[in-house]
Scaffold this motif. Structure first.
Motif, PDB file in Angstrom:
ATOM      1  N   ALA A   4       0.647  -1.254   0.111  1.00 16.61           N
ATOM      2  CA  ALA A   4      -0.005   0.113  -0.070  1.00 16.61           C
ATOM      3  C   ALA A   4       0.893   1.148   0.015  1.00 16.61           C
ATOM      4  CB  ALA A   4      -1.018  -0.103   1.164  1.00 16.61           C
ATOM      5  N   SER A   5       2.266   1.029  -0.076  1.00 13.42           N
ATOM      6  CA  SER A   5       3.321   2.336   0.021  1.00 13.42           C
ATOM      7  C   SER A   5       3.095   3.214  -1.161  1.00 13.42           C
ATOM      8  CB  SER A   5       4.535   1.677   0.097  1.00 13.42           C
ATOM      9  OG  SER A   5       4.904   1.075  -0.748  1.00 13.42           O
ATOM     10  N   GLY A   6       2.506   2.866  -2.228  1.00 13.22           N
ATOM     11  CA  GLY A   6       2.726   3.694  -3.519  1.00 13.22           C
ATOM     12  C   GLY A   6       3.852   3.358  -4.225  1.00 13.22           C
ATOM     13  N   ILE A   7       4.887   2.344  -3.814  1.00 10.88           N
ATOM     14  CA  ILE A   7       6.056   1.937  -4.340  1.00 10.88           C
ATOM     15  C   ILE A   7       5.890   0.559  -4.915  1.00 10.88           C
ATOM     16  CG2 ILE A   7       8.419   1.455  -4.198  1.00 10.88           C
ATOM     17  CD1 ILE A   7       8.737   3.381  -1.883  1.00 10.88           C
ATOM     18  N   PRO A   8       5.889   0.186  -6.316  1.00 16.27           N
ATOM     19  CA  PRO A   8       5.658  -1.195  -6.533  1.00 16.27           C
ATOM     20  C   PRO A   8       6.596  -2.255  -5.577  1.00 16.27           C
ATOM     21  CG  PRO A   8       6.208   0.244  -8.416  1.00 16.27           C
ATOM     22  CD  PRO A   8       6.569   1.156  -7.239  1.00 16.27           C
ATOM     23  N   ALA A   9       5.880  -3.054  -4.929  1.00 19.29           N
ATOM     24  CA  ALA A   9       6.442  -3.966  -3.926  1.00 19.29           C
ATOM     25  C   ALA A   9       6.487  -5.465  -4.167  1.00 19.29           C
ATOM     26  CB  ALA A   9       5.825  -3.467  -2.733  1.00 19.29           C
ATOM     27  N   THR A  10       7.200  -6.026  -3.877  1.00 14.56           N
ATOM     28  CA  THR A  10       7.379  -7.807  -3.894  1.00 14.56           C
ATOM     29  C   THR A  10       7.632  -8.225  -2.647  1.00 14.56           C
ATOM     30  OG1 THR A  10       7.703  -7.517  -6.310  1.00 14.56           O
ATOM     31  CG2 THR A  10       8.256  -9.658  -4.973  1.00 14.56           C
ATOM     32  N   ALA A  11       6.805  -9.043  -2.019  1.00 20.29           N
ATOM     33  CA  ALA A  11       7.241  -9.846  -0.677  1.00 20.29           C
ATOM     34  C   ALA A  11       7.859 -11.106  -1.340  1.00 20.29           C
ATOM     35  CB  ALA A  11       5.932  -9.942   0.067  1.00 20.29           C
ATOM     36  N   VAL A  12       9.006 -11.531  -0.409  1.00 20.82           N
ATOM     37  CA  VAL A  12       9.502 -12.647  -0.892  1.00 20.82           C
ATOM     38  C   VAL A  12       9.819 -13.327   0.443  1.00 20.82           C
ATOM     39  CG1 VAL A  12      11.716 -13.631  -1.526  1.00 20.82           C
ATOM     40  CG2 VAL A  12      11.211 -11.264  -2.355  1.00 20.82           C
ATOM     41  N   ARG A  13       8.782 -14.459   0.469  1.00 24.87           N
ATOM     42  CA  ARG A  13       8.452 -15.392   1.590  1.00 24.87           C
ATOM     43  C   ARG A  13       9.737 -16.563   1.716  1.00 24.87           C
ATOM     44  NH1 ARG A  13       2.146 -15.498   0.763  1.00 24.87           N
ATOM     45  NH2 ARG A  13       1.606 -13.322   1.463  1.00 24.87           N
ATOM     46  N   LEU A  14      10.557 -16.359   2.455  1.00 28.53           N
ATOM     47  CA  LEU A  14      11.826 -17.277   2.691  1.00 28.53           C
ATOM     48  C   LEU A  14      11.261 -18.175   3.844  1.00 28.53           C
ATOM     49  CD1 LEU A  14      14.814 -14.982   2.618  1.00 28.53           C
ATOM     50  CD2 LEU A  14      13.769 -16.124   0.795  1.00 28.53           C
ATOM     51  N   SER A  15      12.023 -19.353   3.911  1.00 33.29           N
ATOM     52  CA  SER A  15      11.668 -20.200   4.838  1.00 33.29           C
ATOM     53  C   SER A  15      12.850 -21.281   5.537  1.00 33.29           C
ATOM     54  CB  SER A  15      10.559 -21.334   4.534  1.00 33.29           C
ATOM     55  OG  SER A  15      10.140 -22.251   5.366  1.00 33.29           O
ATOM     56  N   GLY A  16      13.105 -21.258   6.339  1.00 33.82           N
ATOM     57  CA  GLY A  16      14.339 -22.105   7.218  1.00 33.82           C
ATOM     58  C   GLY A  16      15.575 -21.906   6.195  1.00 33.82           C
ATOM     59  N   ILE A  17      16.028 -20.511   6.605  1.00 35.30           N
ATOM     60  CA  ILE A  17      17.344 -20.346   6.084  1.00 35.30           C
ATOM     61  C   ILE A  17      18.459 -20.778   6.810  1.00 35.30           C
ATOM     62  CG2 ILE A  17      18.842 -18.079   5.368  1.00 35.30           C
ATOM     63  CD1 ILE A  17      16.451 -16.289   5.430  1.00 35.30           C
ATOM     64  N   TYR A  18      19.465 -21.537   5.965  1.00 29.82           N
ATOM     65  CA  TYR A  18      20.588 -21.958   7.022  1.00 29.82           C
ATOM     66  C   TYR A  18      21.798 -21.876   5.993  1.00 29.82           C
ATOM     67  CZ  TYR A  18      20.379 -25.886   3.492  1.00 29.82           C
ATOM     68  OH  TYR A  18      20.373 -26.531   2.137  1.00 29.82           O
ATOM     69  N   GLY A  19      23.034 -22.026   6.621  1.00 26.49           N
ATOM     70  CA  GLY A  19      24.230 -21.764   5.830  1.00 26.49           C
ATOM     71  C   GLY A  19      25.345 -21.403   6.970  1.00 26.49           C
ATOM     72  N   PRO A  20      26.567 -20.956   6.535  1.00 25.02           N
ATOM     73  CA  PRO A  20      27.373 -20.791   7.669  1.00 25.02           C
ATOM     74  C   PRO A  20      26.997 -19.643   8.465  1.00 25.02           C
ATOM     75  CG  PRO A  20      28.396 -20.835   5.170  1.00 25.02           C
ATOM     76  CD  PRO A  20      27.144 -21.040   5.370  1.00 25.02           C
ATOM     77  N   GLY A  21      27.214 -20.025   9.878  1.00 23.16           N
ATOM     78  CA  GLY A  21      26.725 -19.214  10.884  1.00 23.16           C
ATOM     79  C   GLY A  21      24.993 -19.350  11.173  1.00 23.16           C
ATOM     80  N   ARG A  22      24.510 -20.335  10.472  1.00 21.35           N
ATOM     81  CA  ARG A  22      23.013 -20.528  10.767  1.00 21.35           C
ATOM     82  C   ARG A  22      23.043 -22.283  10.946  1.00 21.35           C
ATOM     83  NH1 ARG A  22      19.264 -16.738   8.807  1.00 21.35           N
ATOM     84  NH2 ARG A  22      20.140 -14.815   7.997  1.00 21.35           N
ATOM     85  N   GLU A  23      23.533 -22.632  11.985  1.00 20.62           N
ATOM     86  CA  GLU A  23      23.453 -23.899  12.074  1.00 20.62           C
ATOM     87  C   GLU A  23      22.667 -24.473  13.414  1.00 20.62           C
ATOM     88  OE1 GLU A  23      27.904 -24.635  12.077  1.00 20.62           O
ATOM     89  OE2 GLU A  23      28.041 -23.344  10.384  1.00 20.62           O
ATOM     90  N   TRP A  24      21.812 -23.904  13.526  1.00 23.74           N
ATOM     91  CA  TRP A  24      20.999 -24.309  14.653  1.00 23.74           C
ATOM     92  C   TRP A  24      20.593 -25.843  14.679  1.00 23.74           C
ATOM     93  CZ3 TRP A  24      16.200 -26.486  15.114  1.00 23.74           C
ATOM     94  CH2 TRP A  24      15.640 -26.507  16.465  1.00 23.74           C
ATOM     95  N   LEU A  25      19.905 -26.272  13.450  1.00 23.15           N
ATOM     96  CA  LEU A  25      19.553 -27.892  13.299  1.00 23.15           C
ATOM     97  C   LEU A  25      20.919 -28.688  13.778  1.00 23.15           C
ATOM     98  CD1 LEU A  25      17.482 -29.694  12.857  1.00 23.15           C
ATOM     99  CD2 LEU A  25      17.625 -29.416  10.673  1.00 23.15           C
ATOM    100  N   LEU A  26      22.154 -28.313  13.065  1.00 19.77           N
ATOM    101  CA  LEU A  26      23.052 -28.959  13.305  1.00 19.77           C
ATOM    102  C   LEU A  26      23.581 -29.173  14.609  1.00 19.77           C
ATOM    103  CD1 LEU A  26      25.478 -27.911  10.363  1.00 19.77           C
ATOM    104  CD2 LEU A  26      24.553 -30.185  10.507  1.00 19.77           C
ATOM    105  N   ASN A  27      23.506 -27.974  15.623  1.00 15.08           N
ATOM    106  CA  ASN A  27      24.001 -28.158  16.834  1.00 15.08           C
ATOM    107  C   ASN A  27      22.957 -28.932  17.572  1.00 15.08           C
ATOM    108  OD1 ASN A  27      26.108 -26.599  16.306  1.00 15.08           O
ATOM    109  ND2 ASN A  27      24.894 -24.500  16.676  1.00 15.08           N
ATOM    110  N   GLN A  28      21.415 -28.942  17.231  1.00 13.01           N
ATOM    111  CA  GLN A  28      20.537 -29.606  17.895  1.00 13.01           C
ATOM    112  C   GLN A  28      20.757 -31.103  17.797  1.00 13.01           C
ATOM    113  OE1 GLN A  28      19.349 -27.164  20.056  1.00 13.01           O
ATOM    114  NE2 GLN A  28      17.617 -28.482  19.664  1.00 13.01           N
ATOM    115  N   VAL A  29      21.047 -31.516  16.584  1.00 14.24           N
ATOM    116  CA  VAL A  29      21.249 -32.909  16.096  1.00 14.24           C
ATOM    117  C   VAL A  29      22.707 -33.380  17.110  1.00 14.24           C
ATOM    118  CG1 VAL A  29      21.964 -34.641  14.277  1.00 14.24           C
ATOM    119  CG2 VAL A  29      20.223 -32.667  13.886  1.00 14.24           C
ATOM    120  N   ARG A  30      23.647 -32.776  16.972  1.00 14.05           N
ATOM    121  CA  ARG A  30      24.737 -33.294  17.844  1.00 14.05           C
ATOM    122  C   ARG A  30      24.419 -33.453  19.089  1.00 14.05           C
ATOM    123  NH1 ARG A  30      27.441 -28.778  14.656  1.00 14.05           N
ATOM    124  NH2 ARG A  30      28.915 -29.810  13.207  1.00 14.05           N
ATOM    125  N   GLN A  31      23.300 -32.748  19.733  1.00  7.96           N
ATOM    126  CA  GLN A  31      22.889 -32.951  20.997  1.00  7.96           C
ATOM    127  C   GLN A  31      21.927 -34.066  21.251  1.00  7.96           C
ATOM    128  OE1 GLN A  31      21.867 -28.888  22.765  1.00  7.96           O
ATOM    129  NE2 GLN A  31      23.124 -28.107  21.414  1.00  7.96           N
TER     130      GLN A  31
END
Length: 291
Positions: A149-176
């Protein structure tokens, strides 16, 4: 099409920095706003700013901006924190643009699949109902609607479950010894941080070349998978044999997100499933340990 398109990345963290580096390499002029600009990589022009401030940052560029990418993240994970980051921060960004008389050609707002409330393994796409049960999805949906509604053409990008270097929550949980229910399957969706940045770059390049964009895209890899399957695969790769003493984890959400609309643009993930993405992450970690 701008000869040298200018982009401002608001909340230029991990994904934003990856995006900025891709655009800089392609000849774009890239500005990145965050509180701690010392952490920005070379090639991104730093703008020190606080999304809680009504006045534009002192380093805000004076020249026209072609694009704004809003990639802010909540600093506190409660409704107040989410509202400050996504609704009030976006409102302040529009105020800063107005203060400088800037009207970008498009805004990309990085949102989340949390705007969907489906919980029984349903397939969802950009046309699916958005009836989030929690405050995170409701706040993001409100921010998406503000952008539209801003008056600027807008696109929402709905991401999910971002992981990668520094985003290792699941790896750490699995190790535990992370325990996850196997039945009914709890479907999860994910995307490697590099692929998330690649999708944003794809959208910006298409728009800059005069192509048409939809108001919403889902950003996920090609293969939604039950969390139990992912955990089992990671246990084998990590050599984990023990289980945590805590009761089996059963998350509330379960849905399968389609990326067909994004792929129709010509984008495709470098890591099409968790297997390729986590293999690369584990190999990178092994190399770093060896060094």
């Amino acid at each position: 099409m701008s000869a040298v398109p200018r982009v401002m990345i608001i909340g230029c963290g991990d994904v934003g920095s990856r995006l900025g580096l891709q655009l800089h390499a392609a000849g774009w002029q890239v500005h990145g706003l965050r509180r701690t600009v010392e952490r920005l990589p070379a090639g991104i022009q730093p703008v020190a700013g606080d999304l809680n401030a009504a006045l534009a940052p002192a380093d805000w560029p004076r020249e026209p901006l072609d694009y704004v990418v809003y990639t802010a993240a909540a600093t506190t994970h409660d409704e107040t924190g989410y509202r400050a980051a996504y609704v009030e921060g976006l409102r302040h960004t529009f105020g800063w643009l107005k203060q400088h008389g800037q009207v970008p050609r498009r805004l990309l707002f990085v949102s989340s699949s949390g705007v969907y409330g489906q919980q029984n393994g349903e397939w969802v796409d950009e046309t699916s109902a958005t009836e989030p049960s929690g405050y995170t999805g409701r706040v993001l949906l409100e921010a998406e609607q503000m952008a539209q509604a801003s008056g600027i053409p807008a696109t929402a990008v709905r991401l999910s479950g971002i992981y990668g270097p520094g985003r290792e929550w699941l790896l750490n949980q699995v190790r535990q010894g992370y325990r996850v229910a196997s039945e009914p399957p709890l479907y999860g969706n994910r995307i490697h941080a590099g692929d998330a940045a690649g999708l944003l770059a794809c959208l910006l390049n298409i728009d800059n070349k005069g192509g048409a964009l939809d108001p919403i895209y889902i950003g996920v890899d090609d293969e939604p998978a039950p969390l139990y399957e992912v955990v089992t695969w990671l246990r084998e790769r990590l050599g984990v044999t023990h289980w945590a003493e805590e009761a089996t984890v059963r998350r509330a959400g379960s849905k399968r997100c389609r990326n067909a609309r994004a792929r129709a643009l010509g984008w495709k993930p470098q890591y099409p499933s968790y297997r390729e993405g986590y293999t690369a992450l584990l190999e990178s970690a092994s190399v770093n340990v060896a060094k």
